[in-house]
Design an enzyme around this catalytic site. Structure first.
Site, PDB file in Angstrom:
ATOM      1  N   ASP A 109      36.270  34.056 -49.552  1.00  0.00           N
ATOM      2  CA  ASP A 109      37.281  34.792 -50.308  1.00  0.00           C
ATOM      3  C   ASP A 109      37.116  36.274 -49.978  1.00  0.00           C
ATOM      4  O   ASP A 109      36.134  36.679 -49.353  1.00  0.00           O
ATOM      5  CB  ASP A 109      37.140  34.494 -51.809  1.00  0.00           C
ATOM      6  CG  ASP A 109      38.437  34.768 -52.561  1.00  0.00           C
ATOM      7  OD1 ASP A 109      39.365  35.344 -51.955  1.00  0.00           O
ATOM      8  OD2 ASP A 109      38.526  34.412 -53.752  1.00  0.00           O
ATOM      9  N   ASP A 144      44.738  39.546 -51.265  1.00  0.00           N
ATOM     10  CA  ASP A 144      45.983  39.437 -52.024  1.00  0.00           C
ATOM     11  C   ASP A 144      45.858  40.215 -53.329  1.00  0.00           C
ATOM     12  O   ASP A 144      44.786  40.713 -53.657  1.00  0.00           O
ATOM     13  CB  ASP A 144      46.303  37.955 -52.288  1.00  0.00           C
ATOM     14  CG  ASP A 144      45.126  37.203 -52.889  1.00  0.00           C
ATOM     15  OD1 ASP A 144      43.987  37.449 -52.452  1.00  0.00           O
ATOM     16  OD2 ASP A 144      45.333  36.381 -53.802  1.00  0.00           O
TER      17      ASP A 144
HETATM   18  N1  GUN Z   1      39.963  33.323 -56.752  1.00  0.00           N
HETATM   19  C1  GUN Z   1      40.525  32.879 -57.881  1.00  0.00           C
HETATM   20  N2  GUN Z   1      41.817  33.271 -57.951  1.00  0.00           N
HETATM   21  C2  GUN Z   1      42.063  33.976 -56.842  1.00  0.00           C
HETATM   22  C3  GUN Z   1      43.230  34.638 -56.341  1.00  0.00           C
HETATM   23  O1  GUN Z   1      44.303  34.656 -56.956  1.00  0.00           O
HETATM   24  N3  GUN Z   1      43.095  35.232 -55.118  1.00  0.00           N
HETATM   25  C4  GUN Z   1      41.929  35.235 -54.429  1.00  0.00           C
HETATM   26  N4  GUN Z   1      41.886  35.827 -53.241  1.00  0.00           N
HETATM   27  N5  GUN Z   1      40.832  34.639 -54.892  1.00  0.00           N
HETATM   28  C5  GUN Z   1      40.901  34.014 -56.080  1.00  0.00           C
END
Ligand code: GUN
Length: 754
Positions: A109, A144
């Site tokens: 992420d 995002d």
């Molecule tokens: N982890 C939990 N929700 C989100 C999200 O909306 N975007 C991102 N990049 N990671 C997340």
């Protein structure tokens, strides 16, 4: 609990280079799908759970996840690694797989979630993607902008806009690394849709649904379902959908039934630290337990009290494994359910585990009516809360399209019984699909013939009905050929000519379901679909002796048999010739109605084709094969589901019936497709020789397709000149045919040798 030492699992085999990033479907049940995502660190089987690894606190070692639990992919946070000097150095020098000691797929992420929690992050949009790429992650995530459920429309619109604005640079920075393109949009239906449509245009490998963590934390499961339905139908179907932050097994069946492919779970570790156990029916505190909710392998031989006595650290380690095992077990149940065609029923059963989940499920399954309900709600509140009313107005719209997206992907008929689950049974998507198909295709016969002003509705008993009714049917066919006989089933009226059609035929439930006397008003409403609303309805109870004479008497009393003498009607007085003729007619009708319904053919064309056709029947009187008058075997009714198998000869006959041009491209038309024949799948020249040999049609070789194709449907395979190459059964919808590049598109049942 010490490190896992019992045996190592082999490292994964990288996918073929040309396949990297491709996703294929190997089995499906409606929108639920089993898939394979091709990566450099193995082919990830989906639906999959990606455990969240905090590189600073490893509750369970990634290596153990791989070796012991067979986990194929995990997710960690690149922003945490980027910010931490030591981690960053190791990751940059040795790569993220070495940092974590995990040989499988690593997703990272981007820091968006941190910016949601802490307000901001210091890293740049391109910088974080480049970093993920540089440490060798398999699937990176762009930065995002998180949309919260409490944001107003303008704020959410800004999140969607800004995320879209960042997409091109992120894609560019990712190079050949697969990239997550998250969908935002808060609770606003149109913004979720816009986000899905916009992000879907870029070359992302996976689409996570973002901004749902607070929705799940607050048990807003109805909103969770709405978010899915507002987004998924608008995404390219050849990309996996990831439910960002969803790791509670309770949500898996519904999510998977709606098309989710990936989940990530920090819950297994977070809940463990808090002394809580995950179960498919919610969460339980270990402090309150004497017995295990489910006895999982990692605690077998120990009681909850024994685990409690181990001290916090040891207990957390046990509970984390327990939670992971429970989560994986539920995922396995979902996967098996997809193979068995029961994913919706699993979601239905699980919906009873939590009131908010039940609310979500009921909303889903009655969603065609939801626009109306939302509008009523809107009218009630419009005077006292204008802001909320405006939001709702924007959100109301209609959900009918989304429900149809689910219904249109259902395979029907299908094997096996339909277990009765109360009113939920009637709104199962494949039941809805079966009813809609029947109502749009089936038509009464002999509109001018005697009896055509009446309908006999037989009720009171489950099938099979053939043996009980066949003598009566022969006589009715002879005396009043215009009379239609319908059977009342717990899920609706079924024409006698289709008496073995699933799911109508095999509703498994208490006998009283079948004993219910039909409500004439409801019967009339249903008859409307078949243009028979004005007909006189004659009810006949199937249970008890003398069904023939009771039916004949009722028909006499109703005036349907006027002109037929009592002795004609009540004795076995049919001439053998007349009997034979009527019997043959009924067999032909059985075949014809199946061809109309299941091959989408025009009734009159089928009747002409079947003129002087013959049927081979088994010793129970069921039609096995249907032959044209020249002896060509064209179709075989299937005993398992009441469906119809097309033969090569049948495909040739049906191919010649087409009166409209071959499809070009993959365009969806709003025109009715009823009676236009089985859908055509146009394949390119490379595929032609293979199809002619009877080999399956693969995605990537399809040039065009009719828009009424759907999973389980018989289709004709043609070349660009429209020449018949073969016939088979579709694995997908029009959108699937358009977008997938890998996997079987049509299971070929017969090829036309040249
Ligand atoms: N982890 C939990 N929700 C989100 C999200 O909306 N975007 C991102 N990049 N990671 C997340």
């Amino acid at each position: 609990m010490g490190a896992w030492t019992e045996g190592r699992r082999e490292d994964p085999v990288p996918c073929r280079e040309a396949d990297q990033g491709l996703f294929e479907i190997t089995a499906r049940d409606g929108r639920g799908r089993l898939g394979r995502l091709h990566t450099q660190h193995g082919i990830l089987e989906t639906p999959a759970l990606l455990p969240v690894i905090n590189p600073n606190i490893r509750t369970i070692e990634p290596r153990e996840m791989w070796d012991r639990y067979g986990i194929g992919a995990l997710i960690t946070n690149s922003y945490i690694i980027w910010k931490h000097e030591g981690l960053k150095e190791t990751a940059t020098e040795q790569g993220v797989h070495a940092l974590l000691d995990f040989p499988g797929v690593v997703m990272t992420d981007s820091g968006t979630f941190q910016s949601y929690i802490y307000g901001d992050v210091e890293v740049g949009v391109e910088e974080i993607v480049q970093f993920q790429r540089s440490i060798g992650v398999d699937i990176a995530t762009m930065l995002d902008v998180f949309s919260r459920p409490d944001m107003n429309e303008e704020q959410v619109a800004e999140c969607v806009r800004e995320t879209l604005k960042r997409a091109p640079a992120s894609i560019q920075a990712a190079g050949t690394t697969m990239l997550n393109g998250p969908i935002q949009g808060g609770l606003f239906k149109h913004l979720r849709t816009e986000s899905a449509q916009g992000m879907g245009r870029f070359d992302f490998a996976v689409h996570p649904i973002g901004g749902i963590v607070p929705v799940m934390e607050r048990h807003m499961y109805k909103d969770y379902a709405k978010i899915m339905l507002a987004s998924l139908p608008h995404l390219p179907p050849n990309r996996p959908v990831h439910m960002f932050g969803c790791g509670h097994p309770m949500l898996f069946p519904m999510s998977i039934a709606l098309g989710a492919d990936l989940f990530d779970s920090a819950a297994y570790a977070l809940f463990a630290r808090d002394g809580r156990l995950l179960t498919p029916w919610g969460t339980q505190k270990i402090q309150t337990l004497t017995e295990w909710p489910e006895r999982m392998p990692c605690v077998a031989g120990h009681t909850p009290a024994e685990i409690r006595s181990l001290g916090k650290k040891e207990m957390t380690a046990h509970l984390a494994r327990y939670n992971l095992e429970v989560t994986l077990a539920e995922l396995d149940r979902c996967k098996q359910a997809i193979r068995d065609g029961t994913i919706w029923r699993l979601a239905e059963r699980r919906s009873h585990q939590h009131p908010a989940l039940r609310e979500a499920f009921l909303w889903l399954s009655t969603s065609p009516h939801n626009a109306k309900l939302d509008m009523q709600f809107l009218e009630e509140m419009v005077l006292d809360d204008r802001d909320a009313a405006r939001d709702l107005d924007r959100n109301a719209g209609t959900w009918e399209g989304a429900w149809n997206w689910i219904v249109d992907s259902q395979e029907t008929p299908r094997k096996g019984g339909e277990p009765w689950g109360g009113d939920d049974t009637l709104v199962r998507p494949h039941v809805d699909a079966a009813k809609k198909a029947l109502q749009s295709h089936w038509k009464p016969y002999g509109l001018q013939a005697k009896g055509s002003d009446a309908v006999l509705v037989a009720y009171g008993s489950s099938g099979p009905w053939r043996e009980r009714l066949s003598d009566l049917m022969v006589r009715l066919q002879h005396h009043c050929p215009g009379l239609e006989v319908m059977i009342q089933t717990p899920i609706g009226l079924l024409p006698y000519s289709l008496e073995d059609l699933n799911p109508f035929t095999h509703v498994d439930g208490p006998q009283w379901l079948w004993r219910r006397r039909p409500n004439p008003l409801l019967v009339r409403q249903e008859l409307e679909h078949y243009g028979m609303e004005g007909r006189q309805i004659i009810l006949v109870d199937l249970l008890g002796d003398g069904i023939q004479s009771r039916a004949m008497t009722a028909l006499h009393q109703a005036g349907v048999l006027n002109g037929v003498t009592d002795s004609d009607a009540s004795e076995h007085t049919l001439e053998p010739d007349d009997r034979m003729k009527a019997k043959e007619h009924l067999q032909r009708r059985h075949v014809a109605d199946k061809m109309v319904l299941l091959l989408n053919l025009e009734q009159q064309w089928v009747n002409n084709l079947l003129e002087e056709s013959t049927c081979v029947v088994n010793r129970l009187g069921r039609v096995k094969n249907a032959m044209l008058k020249d002896g060509t075997h064209i179709v075989s009714p299937r005993l398992t589901d009441g469906g119809l198998s097309l033969t090569d000869g049948g495909a040739i006959a049906v191919h010649s019936a087409r009166t409209i041009p071959a499809p070009s491209g993959f365009t969806f038309s709003s025109e009715s497709h009823v009676s236009k024949g089985p859908p055509w799948v146009v394949v390119n020249a490379d595929a032609e020789p293979f199809v002619r040999q009877g080999r399956n049609v693969f995605h990537g070789f399809i040039e065009a397709c009719d828009d009424w194709i759907s999973p389980g449907k018989t289709c004709l395979i043609v070349n660009i000149k429209g020449e018949l190459l073969g016939h088979g059964v579709s694995n997908g919808t029009l959108a699937d045919m358009k977008s997938f590049q890998k996997g079987v598109a049509v299971k070929t049942r017969g090829g036309m040798k040249q």
